[in-house]
Structures are given as C-alpha cells and as structure tokens.
Design an enzyme around this catalytic site. Structure first.
Site, short mmCIF file in Angstrom:
data_model
loop_
_atom_site.label_atom_id
_atom_site.label_comp_id
_atom_site.label_asym_id
_atom_site.label_seq_id
_atom_site.Cartn_x
_atom_site.Cartn_y
_atom_site.Cartn_z
CB SER A 230 -0.91 0.01 1.23
OG SER A 230 -1.53 1.26 1.40
CE1 TYR A 243 -3.52 -2.20 5.25
CE2 TYR A 243 -3.10 -0.01 4.36
CZ TYR A 243 -3.34 -1.36 4.17
OH TYR A 243 -3.39 -1.86 2.90
#
Length: 410
Positions: A230, A243
């Site tokens: 990501s 995250y």
C-alpha cells in the site's frame, strides 16, 4: 562571455538536467495521460529559456539532453508494451499460490489466473464461506482451495505439505502475498495497542511466515514473489498509522528479499494499489462496530480531550472515502499477471489512477506540500479535538477582554 562560467556552473547544469530528466521519467512511468507530461515539458522549456539568457551553449546542451531523453522515453512507452506482450511467459502449467482469497484482490486474482490457465492454490480463512463457494462454483477443477490463517504456523505448514503433494517434483512458480487487514482508522493516541499488533501479525509476520515456508519451492522453479502492499507504507496517511506501519515494515522486507533472492533467479515485485472496494473497506456495519468498540474502550479523560464528535467525523470521512473507491479490481489483477509473466518484471507496479501522481509529488515536492496533498486527498477534517477547541475559545475570549480593557484606558 564563456570565460565567466566556471566548472561548478557546468556541474550545476548537469545535475539540473538529471533532476529534470528523472522527474520526466517518473511522469512517463506513472501512466498519467497526456496532460501532466505536457505540463512537465512546458516547465522544462521555460527552464531552458531562462538558462538561455545566462549561457547560450549551456542552454543548448541542456535542451539537447532533455529532448533526447524525451524521445527515448516516448519510444519506450510506445514500443515497450507490445514487445512485453509478445515475450510474456506462457501461464499454462505454472503453479501459483495466492493468500487471502475470501474476497477482494485475492478472490478476483484467483479467478483471473485460473481462467488464464495457471494451476492456482487459493488460501481462504473459511472453506465453507461465501468466497470459497464462489471460487468452487466459478473456477476450473485445477484450482485448489486451502484453509489457511497465515498467522497460524501449523496451518501454513499444512498448506505447504498439501501444495508439495499436489505439485510432486515441480516447483512453485509464483507466490502472491495478498492477505492483509486494516483493523482500525484513527489518530495514534486513539488507537489501541491491539490494533497495531493485529496489523503487524497479519500484514508483516503472517506474510513473512508464508514467504519463508514456500521459498524452497520458489527457488526450485526460479519463480516470482508478488506482494500487495500500500502507498500507506511509504507515505504518512492521516489516521492509518497502524496499517501504514505494518505495510512500511513489509515494504522493507520485500525490498531486502529482492536483493537476496536475485542470485537464486527469484524475481520479487510489489503492487501498490490506489483506492479500491475490497473486503471490509466498504462494509459500513463492520466499521460502525469498530467505532462503538473504540468509544467504549477509550479512557474517559482521553475521550473528553478529543470529543465524540471528533471521532464520529473521522468515521464519516472514512466512509465517504471508501464509498468513492473503485469497484473495478482489474488494474490490480493485471499488474499481478504482469509481475508473474513478464520476462523482466518491475520492482514496483502502480495499480490504479492517482498512485503515480502521489509518488511523484512525494518524491519531488517539499515535505510540507506533499503532506498537505495527502491530507486533502484522504481525510479532509474540519473539527479539531475538543480540548483544542476549548483552548481556542478561551484564547479568543482573553483577547476580546484585553481589547476591551485597552479601550477603557483610552
């Protein structure tokens, strides 16, 4: 006139040419369409025009360098994909294991690779779940479902044994590390330690566990490792610290593996997707439950400092951002196919619109500008924490009182 220009000036011009050329290369690689490269080229033209006033030969040299670089990049952009398609490895007979196939990227990739002729091993958390039944119903008999929680070493080892038994003497061509979670969103101070551990357990330690376990099979086939990461692992997205930190650790691990596995002939790639509708990201009921658990678990003093309305705004902004996500997952699945079959796979693939531009701004713009860009792009918060609002109100009242006292004295 030329006698006035010393060696450092020429060095400066050379460095400037490299920087401008690097920026243009980034733009071309980002697949942004015609407008941004045109803007970049116009900027380079203005730069050359300014240099013209200082030194005509130097400006001509820089112009020639930029023009040559632009021609090379344009030629590569026009001819590269055609040759790459012609030289792609054939998928038939190649075995690939994909983690996290219950939904999202994993489920879509398993279907796509199966349709292309790969021998697919798809791991799911629940063999009786909707995702597993969907794969059984739509895919060929060549697809094998494996029940694996990548945070459980025993299940990972059992998956390895089952895969070896099915492959026989053949190695594993590809490992697609897709399984991952985002267990919460919110400020670091408002995030539970269990949130950070939960993300690290799946996104980092789980991926590390399954990669290490299957590496002998991958080395045997001189295969590929493709990992879904990501942009949050490279850039400080607001409210995604847990995250993002797990993905940052994963990115460093994958980059290290790329160097270590090169002598073995194993190629390693990372997929960096933009915003897509996957898994829990668009499940409002799931995030409502997470929000309620957060409100119940916060210490009263901390909740008082931030305010329930501050937390609620963050939740609503996240919902709004998720609702605008792209439901078409094909940019990611196509990037995975490229990474698995290209003779010379890229180290990184930007999958989806806007990711290339995001990395371009992150790489070449001042930190303050790139930071503001992220804040405007992701969560456009309007509320400050309650304690700061109170402090602001107190300061404003104090200022008004002081002004009134000064008026009286006059």
């Amino acid at each position: 006139m030329m006698d006035d220009y010393t060696l450092p000036f020429w060095i400066y011009l050379g460095v400037l040419a490299v920087l401008v050329g690097g920026a243009m290369k980034k733009i071309v690689a980002c697949h942004l369409g015609a407008a941004p490269p045109l803007v970049a080229w116009l900027g380079a033209t203005v730069l050359v025009e300014r240099l013209w006033a200082f030194c005509l030969p130097a400006a001509l040299l820089l112009l020639a360098l930029l023009l040559g670089l632009a021609c090379c990049l344009y030629s590569a952009a026009r001819t590269g994909p055609t040759h790459a398609a012609a030289d792609m490895h054939a998928p038939h007979g190649k075995a690939v294991l994909i983690t996290g196939c219950d939904s999202g990227f994993g489920n879509a990739t398993a279907k796509h690779l199966d349709a292309l002729g790969f021998e697919v091993f798809a791991t799911v958390l629940d063999l009786s779940g909707d995702g597993a039944r969907d794969l059984q119903r739509t895919c060929s008999p060549h697809l094998t479902l494996l029940q694996v929680d990548i945070t459980q070493p025993q299940q990972v080892q059992q998956a390895l044994l089952d895969t070896k038994a099915k492959l026989g003497l053949k190695g594993l061509w590809g490992l697609v590390n897709n399984a991952g979670v985002c267990v919460n969103f919110g400020d670091v101070e408002l995030s539970l330690m269990s949130n950070f551990r939960g993300c690290m357990d799946v996104n980092f330690f789980g991926t590390l566990s399954i990669t290490k376990s299957f590496l002998p099979l991958l080395r045997q086939a001189k295969g590929r490792i493709v990992t879904i990461s990501s942009p949050a692992g490279d850039q400080p997205f607001p409210c995604l610290a847990a995250y993002g930190a797990s993905k940052a650790a994963l990115n460093l691990l994958i980059n290290t593996l790329r160097h270590e596995l090169e002598p073995w002939g194993v190629q390693v790639s990372t997929i960096l997707p933009s915003s897509f509708k996957t898994g829990h990201s668009s499940n409002h009921a799931h995030w409502e439950r997470q929000h309620k658990q957060l409100l119940q678990g916060l210490p009263p003093a901390l909740l008082e400092d931030y305010g329930e309305d501050y937390l609620t705004e963050t939740k609503e902004l996240f919902h709004r951002y998720a609702s605008q996500a792209n439901p078409d997952l094909s940019p990611v699945t196509e990037a995975i196919v490229q990474a698995l079959l290209s003779p010379r796979p890229q180290a990184r693939y930007f999958a989806g619109p806007g990711v290339g531009l995001m990395y371009l701004i992150h790489s070449y713009c001042p930190f303050s500008l790139s930071n503001r860009f992220l804040q405007k792009l992701f969560l456009k918060k309007t509320l400050a924490p309650r304690a700061l609002r109170k402090q602001s109100g107190f300061d404003l009242n104090l200022l008004n009182n002081n002004n009134e006292e000064e008026e009286k004295l006059k």
